[in-house]
Design an enzyme around this catalytic site. Sequence first.
Site, mmCIF file in Angstrom:
data_model
loop_
_atom_site.group_PDB
_atom_site.id
_atom_site.type_symbol
_atom_site.label_atom_id
_atom_site.label_comp_id
_atom_site.label_asym_id
_atom_site.label_seq_id
_atom_site.Cartn_x
_atom_site.Cartn_y
_atom_site.Cartn_z
ATOM 1 C CG HIS A 110 -3.869 4.758 -4.186
ATOM 2 N ND1 HIS A 110 -3.643 5.599 -3.121
ATOM 3 C CD2 HIS A 110 -5.103 5.068 -4.648
ATOM 4 C CE1 HIS A 110 -4.684 6.398 -2.962
ATOM 5 N NE2 HIS A 110 -5.587 6.088 -3.866
ATOM 6 N N GLY A 111 -1.258 2.917 -2.077
ATOM 7 C CA GLY A 111 -0.803 3.261 -0.736
ATOM 8 C C GLY A 111 -0.939 4.752 -0.483
#
Length: 181
Positions: A110-111
Amino acid sequence: MASLVSMIVDFSHVMNAQLRLLGKAKAPFSVRVRGRVLLSGSGEVVLGEGVSLNGTVVPVELVTYSSGRIEIGNHTFINYGSSIAARASVKIGHYCHLGHYTFVMDNDQHGVVRRMELPQSDPVIIEDHVWIGCKAVILPGVHIGSYAVIGAGSIVTKDIPPRCVAAGNPARVLRYLTEVD
């Protein structure tokens, strides 16, 4: 008699590996599995000659997503509790040793800002004869050169050159090795 017992034990490890990895990994008959190995995902796992996976205390995990590929070179040893995850590519060379609870991944999942977006995968390459200490973490995009040694508990965030000892959080080169067997 002892020779016969060792042949039976060795045969059981061969059959154990073939039965456990059936259809989920490309593995020659020389692959050895002790304990449990968890293979998940729909990507590709390719094991070289003489690979040894030791999942006796805690299973070894090999996770490949649909486009992912994990490639483990000849005579590499992976100890219990280790987890390798590939959305794109993780390549581990020949004659490597990964200590227990080693974690290797090619994607952060995930960012930081956009937490619901999957970031781009960045392949991991671990060259031949690399030793990685227990509880080390190898992050996306890292390239570890041949004959390197990664200290226990290290977090490897950037490339490590060949023939050196690196350790810490983040891992940094502590010294270069002048002699290599």
